[in-house]
Each structure stands twice: as C-alpha cells, then as structure tokens.
Design an enzyme around this catalytic site. Structure first.
Site, PDB file in Angstrom:
ATOM      1  N   ASP A 159       0.985  -1.388   0.071  1.00  0.00           N
ATOM      2  CA  ASP A 159      -0.401  -0.127   0.208  1.00  0.00           C
ATOM      3  C   ASP A 159       0.951   1.051  -0.230  1.00  0.00           C
ATOM      4  OD1 ASP A 159      -1.850   1.956   0.439  1.00  0.00           O
ATOM      5  OD2 ASP A 159      -2.737   0.636   1.851  1.00  0.00           O
ATOM      6  N   SER A 214      -2.316  15.421 -13.290  1.00  0.00           N
ATOM      7  CA  SER A 214      -3.271  15.457 -13.774  1.00  0.00           C
ATOM      8  C   SER A 214      -3.759  16.939 -14.838  1.00  0.00           C
ATOM      9  CB  SER A 214      -5.032  15.182 -13.248  1.00  0.00           C
ATOM     10  OG  SER A 214      -5.727  16.005 -13.568  1.00  0.00           O
ATOM     11  N   TYR A 265     -10.139  16.593  -5.974  1.00  0.00           N
ATOM     12  CA  TYR A 265      -9.132  15.805  -6.657  1.00  0.00           C
ATOM     13  C   TYR A 265      -7.797  16.795  -7.695  1.00  0.00           C
ATOM     14  CZ  TYR A 265      -7.488  12.461 -10.714  1.00  0.00           C
ATOM     15  OH  TYR A 265      -6.624  11.822 -11.798  1.00  0.00           O
ATOM     16  N   LYS A 305      -3.998  16.845  -7.034  1.00  0.00           N
ATOM     17  CA  LYS A 305      -3.129  17.626  -8.436  1.00  0.00           C
ATOM     18  C   LYS A 305      -1.986  17.855  -8.088  1.00  0.00           C
ATOM     19  CE  LYS A 305      -3.760  12.632  -9.458  1.00  0.00           C
ATOM     20  NZ  LYS A 305      -3.305  11.668  -9.248  1.00  0.00           N
TER      21      LYS A 305
HETATM   22  N1  LIG Z   1      -7.553   7.869 -15.341  1.00  0.00           N
HETATM   23  C1  LIG Z   1      -8.067   9.027 -16.219  1.00  0.00           C
HETATM   24  O1  LIG Z   1      -8.952  10.027 -16.249  1.00  0.00           O
HETATM   25  C2  LIG Z   1      -6.908   9.653 -15.119  1.00  0.00           C
HETATM   26  C3  LIG Z   1      -6.356  11.373 -16.299  1.00  0.00           C
HETATM   27  C4  LIG Z   1      -6.163  11.837 -15.353  1.00  0.00           C
HETATM   28  C5  LIG Z   1      -4.747  11.597 -14.238  1.00  0.00           C
HETATM   29  N2  LIG Z   1      -5.111  10.018 -13.683  1.00  0.00           N
HETATM   30  C6  LIG Z   1      -4.448   9.253 -12.949  1.00  0.00           C
HETATM   31  O2  LIG Z   1      -4.132   8.683 -13.344  1.00  0.00           O
HETATM   32  C7  LIG Z   1      -3.311   7.940 -12.246  1.00  0.00           C
HETATM   33  C8  LIG Z   1      -4.111   6.084 -12.195  1.00  0.00           C
HETATM   34  O3  LIG Z   1      -5.041   6.138 -12.362  1.00  0.00           O
HETATM   35  P1  LIG Z   1      -5.616   5.109 -13.451  1.00  0.00           P
HETATM   36  O4  LIG Z   1      -7.058   5.691 -14.358  1.00  0.00           O
HETATM   37  O5  LIG Z   1      -4.948   4.435 -14.702  1.00  0.00           O
HETATM   38  O6  LIG Z   1      -6.364   4.587 -12.654  1.00  0.00           O
HETATM   39  P2  LIG Z   1      -7.100   2.583 -11.990  1.00  0.00           P
HETATM   40  O7  LIG Z   1      -7.945   2.925 -10.709  1.00  0.00           O
HETATM   41  O8  LIG Z   1      -7.705   2.257 -12.914  1.00  0.00           O
HETATM   42  O9  LIG Z   1      -5.934   2.406 -11.486  1.00  0.00           O
HETATM   43  C9  LIG Z   1      -5.171   2.623 -10.408  1.00  0.00           C
HETATM   44  C10 LIG Z   1      -4.175   1.334  -9.684  1.00  0.00           C
HETATM   45  O10 LIG Z   1      -3.826   2.036  -8.541  1.00  0.00           O
HETATM   46  C11 LIG Z   1      -4.466   0.560  -7.208  1.00  0.00           C
HETATM   47  N3  LIG Z   1      -4.100   1.279  -6.671  1.00  0.00           N
HETATM   48  C12 LIG Z   1      -4.533   2.386  -5.920  1.00  0.00           C
HETATM   49  N4  LIG Z   1      -4.441   2.669  -4.453  1.00  0.00           N
HETATM   50  C13 LIG Z   1      -3.371   1.959  -3.833  1.00  0.00           C
HETATM   51  C14 LIG Z   1      -2.412   2.082  -2.866  1.00  0.00           C
HETATM   52  N5  LIG Z   1      -3.189   2.886  -1.695  1.00  0.00           N
HETATM   53  N6  LIG Z   1      -1.338   1.508  -3.107  1.00  0.00           N
HETATM   54  C15 LIG Z   1      -0.718   0.744  -3.808  1.00  0.00           C
HETATM   55  N7  LIG Z   1      -1.495   0.940  -5.418  1.00  0.00           N
HETATM   56  C16 LIG Z   1      -2.999   1.370  -5.284  1.00  0.00           C
HETATM   57  C17 LIG Z   1      -5.399   0.326  -7.877  1.00  0.00           C
HETATM   58  O11 LIG Z   1      -5.614  -0.787  -7.074  1.00  0.00           O
HETATM   59  C18 LIG Z   1      -4.784  -0.106  -9.132  1.00  0.00           C
HETATM   60  O12 LIG Z   1      -4.652  -0.288  -9.941  1.00  0.00           O
HETATM   61  C19 LIG Z   1      -3.959   7.816 -11.040  1.00  0.00           C
HETATM   62  O13 LIG Z   1      -2.302   8.745 -10.230  1.00  0.00           O
HETATM   63  C20 LIG Z   1      -5.217   8.773 -11.547  1.00  0.00           C
HETATM   64  O14 LIG Z   1      -5.361  10.121 -10.158  1.00  0.00           O
HETATM   65  C21 LIG Z   1      -6.536   9.545 -14.548  1.00  0.00           C
END
Ligand SMILES: NC(=O)c1ccc[n+]([C@@H]2O[C@H](COP(=O)([O-])OP(=O)(O)OC[C@H]3O[C@@H](n4cnc5c(N)ncnc54)[C@H](O)[C@@H]3O)[C@@H](O)[C@H]2O)c1
Length: 255
Positions: free
Chosen positions: A64, A144, A157, A161
């Site tokens: 974690d 983000s 959020y 970021k």
């Molecule tokens: N998807 C979008 O639209 C988007 C846009 C901008 C930024 N982001 C950023 O990109 C990153 C990834 O997002 P995503 O869309 O792939 O999300 P997702 O939910 O598809 O995947 C996130 C992963 O992180 C893991 N995770 C969560 N909490 C955790 C913890 N405490 N310890 C270890 N692992 C943990 C989850 O189990 C999951 O596998 C994030 O930081 C998100 O804020 C996403």
C-alpha cells in the site's frame, strides 16, 4: 537494425501497476528493456499483470503506497531481485465522483489526499537517500491536467493533483544537486476504470461525447500514451529535463 530499448539496464518501481495507466506504463517500460517491480495493493490484479510479463523482468510486490514501511520493503525487494533501482513512477491514485464540491463527503476528501499526495512524501523519504547515494535516479509522478486547469466538480481531486505538481517541482529543485530528476505527467481523461467517476458516476455515451468535444485531438488518452511519455521522461533522452508538468491531453488545456 534493432536498437536497444530506452530503458535497457534500468529498474523501475511502478505504483498502481495492476490496472489502467499503471499497467500501460509497466508494459511500455518492459518493452523498453526495464525491470519492473509492480507495487500494487490489489493482489489479484498485480499478480495477473506480473504473470503476463517475462518472469526475470517483472516482480509483483503486494503493498500500500500510503504505508512508508511498504516503501522501504519495496526498495529492498527491488534490490534483492534486480540488484538496483533507478526509477520510481508514482502512479497509484484515486478520484472522487464528480459533483458539487460540498456534496463530496469529507471521508472522500481524506481518501483522495491520503492516496494521491502522501505517497510522494513516503517515496521521497524511502528512496531519495538511495538515489542520492548512487548519484542518479528519476521520479515520474502522475498528476492530471486538472492540476494546471481545474474545472468545476472535480475540485478536491484537482487540488490533490495540484499538490502532486507543486511537490514534483519543489523536489526537482531540491534533488538536482544529487543528479536526481523529478517530473510530472498531466493526463486528460483516460480509458480506465476512472471514466465513470469523472463523468459523475455513470459511464454513458452522452457523457463521453460532452468531454470528447473539449479535447481538440478528439479522443481520450490511453494507457499507451501515458506509458510513452513516462518512458521518455525516465530515460536518458530526458536527462536535462526536470521539474516539468508534461500535458498528455490532446490539447485539452488549450481550451
Ligand atoms: N484515468 C484518468 O482519466 C486519469 C486522468 C488523469 C490522471 N489520472 C491519474 O493516473 C493515475 C492512474 O489512474 P488510473 O485511471 O489508471 O486508475 P485505476 O483505478 O484504473 O488504477 C489505479 C491502480 O492503483 C492501485 N492503487 C490504488 N490505491 C493504491 C494504494 N494505496 N497502494 C497501491 N496501489 C494502489 C489500484 O489498485 C489500481 O490498480 C492516478 O494517479 C490518476 O489520478 C488518471
């Protein structure tokens, strides 16, 4: 003529590597020759992605990112398995359901800050002494596009970021003397499990169309887009780049 990968001989710790963007970054890093420790809290997903990759290049670490002890254990596991650590990608993150800011429960606010911001502290505390000693290292932090361009309904959020981007720049200035670089990537909405939350709770064609209209290049980001940007920033090709926020947003921030 085949070229060596951009990340040949490098080892990376990638958080949240079991799904979404983290999985995409992991696959790209492996393609570019890196070894990867997949630091993931979801055991099933983390193991599944690791099992789909060459055994000698990928190691699942169940942990974690909000627990500093797990960071120390992840570094040890990385050194034991691969004999080095050169790159940390702080990707794990969560979003709240888009909506009026005062309707987002305080527990959600706390969860967002705890998972999106605090791990930057832990990763710096656990890994930077090692990077400083070896006189090289790279942090790539997934921020983000809502950090430089916050909009209504995803305010907490965006705030988390904004902290990721500011911390990245501050650490870049502080760690440069040790040969350590820190950069952030700012994705626009990407094709992952986060889409429904970003659209207010339900993933609908109408919701997607509205967001899509505001992205000049006319599509969502993909895990491969973010993987490509992360591989570049982690590589020697970016050796003179530190403290930037790189938008990977199809032009969204222009509007
Ligand atoms: N998807 C979008 O639209 C988007 C846009 C901008 C930024 N982001 C950023 O990109 C990153 C990834 O997002 P995503 O869309 O792939 O999300 P997702 O939910 O598809 O995947 C996130 C992963 O992180 C893991 N995770 C969560 N909490 C955790 C913890 N405490 N310890 C270890 N692992 C943990 C989850 O189990 C999951 O596998 C994030 O930081 C998100 O804020 C996403």
């Amino acid at each position: 003529m085949s070229h060596p990968g951009r990340l040949e001989g490098k080892t990376a710790i990638i958080t949240g590597a079991g799904l979404g963007l983290g999985e995409g970054i992991t696959r790209k890093f492996i393609d570019e020759g890196a070894n990867v420790l997949l630091f993931e809290v979801n055991k099933e997903n983390g193991q599944k992605v690791a099992d789909s990759l060459p055994k000698e290049k990928a190691l699942f670490f169940s942990g974690d990112v909000t627990d500093q002890d797990h960071w120390h254990e992840a570094l040890k596991a990385c050194l034991d398995q691969f004999g080095g650590c050169d790159i940390v990608v702080n990707n794990a993150g969560v979003v709240h359901r888009a909506g009026p800011s005062f309707e987002v429960p305080k527990s959600e606010y706390d969860r967002i800050m705890n998972i999106n911001v605090t791990p930057l502290y832990h990763s710096a505390a656990a890994i930077q002494p090692f990077f400083a000693k070896q006189k090289h290292g790279v942090f790539v932090n997934i921020s983000s596009i809502s950090a430089p361009r916050p909009r209504p309904n995803l305010v907490w959020y965006a705030g988390s970021k904004g902290a990721v981007s500011a911390i990245t720049k501050g650490l870049a200035a502080e760690f440069a003397k040790d040969g350590v670089r820190c950069n952030a990537i700012c994705p626009v909405i990407a094709e992952t499990g986060m889409v429904a939350s970003v659209l207010g709770g339900t993933d609908t064609q109408d919701g997607r169309a509205t967001v899509m209209k505001a992205i000049p290049l006319g599509r969502f980001a993909t895990p491969a887009d973010i993987g490509n940007a992360a591989a570049f920033l982690a590589s020697e090709e970016a050796s003179f780049i530190t403290g930037i926020e790189l938008p990977v947003d199809g032009g969204r921030a222009l509007q």
